[in-house]
Design a protein around this motif. Structure first.
Motif, PDB file in Angstrom:
ATOM      1  N   ASP A  94       0.842  -1.207   0.000  1.00  0.00           N
ATOM      2  CA  ASP A  94       0.000   0.000   0.000  1.00  0.00           C
ATOM      3  C   ASP A  94       0.877   1.257   0.000  1.00  0.00           C
ATOM      4  N   ILE A  95       1.950   1.204   0.775  1.00  0.00           N
ATOM      5  CA  ILE A  95       2.885   2.332   0.841  1.00  0.00           C
ATOM      6  C   ILE A  95       3.565   2.508  -0.517  1.00  0.00           C
ATOM      7  N   LEU A  96       3.976   1.400  -1.104  1.00  0.00           N
ATOM      8  CA  LEU A  96       4.624   1.422  -2.417  1.00  0.00           C
ATOM      9  C   LEU A  96       3.705   2.057  -3.460  1.00  0.00           C
ATOM     10  N   VAL A  97       2.430   1.691  -3.432  1.00  0.00           N
ATOM     11  CA  VAL A  97       1.444   2.254  -4.363  1.00  0.00           C
ATOM     12  C   VAL A  97       1.399   3.777  -4.210  1.00  0.00           C
ATOM     13  N   ARG A  98       1.371   4.260  -2.959  1.00  0.00           N
ATOM     14  CA  ARG A  98       1.298   5.714  -2.708  1.00  0.00           C
ATOM     15  C   ARG A  98       2.559   6.431  -3.200  1.00  0.00           C
ATOM     16  N   ILE A  99       3.730   5.833  -2.925  1.00  0.00           N
ATOM     17  CA  ILE A  99       4.988   6.465  -3.315  1.00  0.00           C
ATOM     18  C   ILE A  99       5.111   6.547  -4.836  1.00  0.00           C
ATOM     19  N   LYS A 100       4.733   5.465  -5.511  1.00  0.00           N
ATOM     20  CA  LYS A 100       4.936   5.367  -6.962  1.00  0.00           C
ATOM     21  C   LYS A 100       3.749   5.853  -7.793  1.00  0.00           C
ATOM     22  N   ALA A 101       2.710   6.381  -7.131  1.00  0.00           N
ATOM     23  CA  ALA A 101       1.506   6.826  -7.841  1.00  0.00           C
ATOM     24  C   ALA A 101       1.826   7.933  -8.840  1.00  0.00           C
ATOM     25  N   GLU A 102       1.070   7.958  -9.920  1.00  0.00           N
ATOM     26  CA  GLU A 102       1.161   9.026 -10.923  1.00  0.00           C
ATOM     27  C   GLU A 102       0.976  10.364 -10.208  1.00  0.00           C
ATOM     28  N   GLY A 103       1.884  11.297 -10.451  1.00  0.00           N
ATOM     29  CA  GLY A 103       1.762  12.611  -9.821  1.00  0.00           C
ATOM     30  C   GLY A 103       2.386  12.706  -8.436  1.00  0.00           C
ATOM     31  N   SER A 104       2.819  11.593  -7.856  1.00  0.00           N
ATOM     32  CA  SER A 104       3.467  11.641  -6.547  1.00  0.00           C
ATOM     33  C   SER A 104       4.841  12.291  -6.686  1.00  0.00           C
ATOM     34  N   PRO A 105       5.185  13.230  -5.785  1.00  0.00           N
ATOM     35  CA  PRO A 105       6.516  13.846  -5.868  1.00  0.00           C
ATOM     36  C   PRO A 105       7.630  12.825  -5.597  1.00  0.00           C
ATOM     37  N   LEU A 106       7.254  11.667  -5.058  1.00  0.00           N
ATOM     38  CA  LEU A 106       8.251  10.647  -4.697  1.00  0.00           C
ATOM     39  C   LEU A 106       8.305   9.494  -5.694  1.00  0.00           C
ATOM     40  N   ARG A 107       7.599   9.591  -6.814  1.00  0.00           N
ATOM     41  CA  ARG A 107       7.476   8.420  -7.687  1.00  0.00           C
ATOM     42  C   ARG A 107       8.809   7.902  -8.237  1.00  0.00           C
ATOM     43  N   ARG A 108       9.828   8.766  -8.305  1.00  0.00           N
ATOM     44  CA  ARG A 108      11.141   8.298  -8.773  1.00  0.00           C
ATOM     45  C   ARG A 108      12.065   7.899  -7.625  1.00  0.00           C
ATOM     46  N   THR A 109      11.589   8.024  -6.400  1.00  0.00           N
ATOM     47  CA  THR A 109      12.405   7.677  -5.232  1.00  0.00           C
ATOM     48  C   THR A 109      12.663   6.179  -5.217  1.00  0.00           C
ATOM     49  N   PRO A 110      13.934   5.769  -5.114  1.00  0.00           N
ATOM     50  CA  PRO A 110      14.216   4.335  -5.077  1.00  0.00           C
ATOM     51  C   PRO A 110      13.646   3.677  -3.825  1.00  0.00           C
TER      52      PRO A 110
END
Length: 147
Positions: free
Chosen positions: A76-92
């Motif tokens: 669930d956390i991964l989904v939030r981090i990698k979501a379209e438009g998330s400022p963290l989507r490129r965070t490893p």
């Protein structure tokens, strides 16, 4: 040109023993980056997205994520981090978990995790895996957070 910001490590791990082991072996690998430790997903997500010193507002991070947390699934956390438009989507995101189920592994990669590490049950193997992760952390490039 700005000096590159130090990459903060955010560890989301509810098992205190595993957390200590992870930190100790990352340090043994010569990694001195700051490590923020969270034992549940709710607090971790709040830090990641809302805290002034958190990665969404303050720059690059690497996330170490356990999948089995008390309040929500790591996926669930991964989904939030990698979501379209998330400022963290490129965070490893490095998933560190005891689950070696092939379906779960595929799901995490499909959701955008960068590395999936199964926690060995044996202490020595676990320590070795984390030291190797430390070496990996010392060489990877982390993208800047998007404004």
């Amino acid at each position: 040109m700005n000096a590159p910001q130090t990459v903060g490590i955010v560890m989301i791990e509810d098992d205190e023993g595993h957390a200590r082991l992870i930190e100790k072996n990352i340090r043994r690998a010569g990694i001195s980056n700051g490590i923020r430790h969270f034992t549940d997903g709710t607090t971790a997500l709040d830090f990641l997205f809302n805290a002034p010193e958190g990665p969404a507002l303050n720059g690059p991070a690497l996330i170490l994520l356990d999948l089995n947390l008390p309040d929500m699934s790591g996926t669930d956390i991964l989904v939030r981090i990698k979501a379209e438009g998330s400022p963290l989507r490129r965070t490893p995101v490095v998933v560190l978990t005891t689950t070696d189920d092939k379906i779960e592994i595929q799901r995490c990669y499909d959701l955008g995790c960068n590395v999936y590490i199964t926690k060995p049950v044996n202490y020595e193997s676990f320590a070795t895996a984390i030291r190797q992760l430390g070496l990996f952390l010392s060489v990877i490039q982390v993208p800047e957070i998007e404004a």
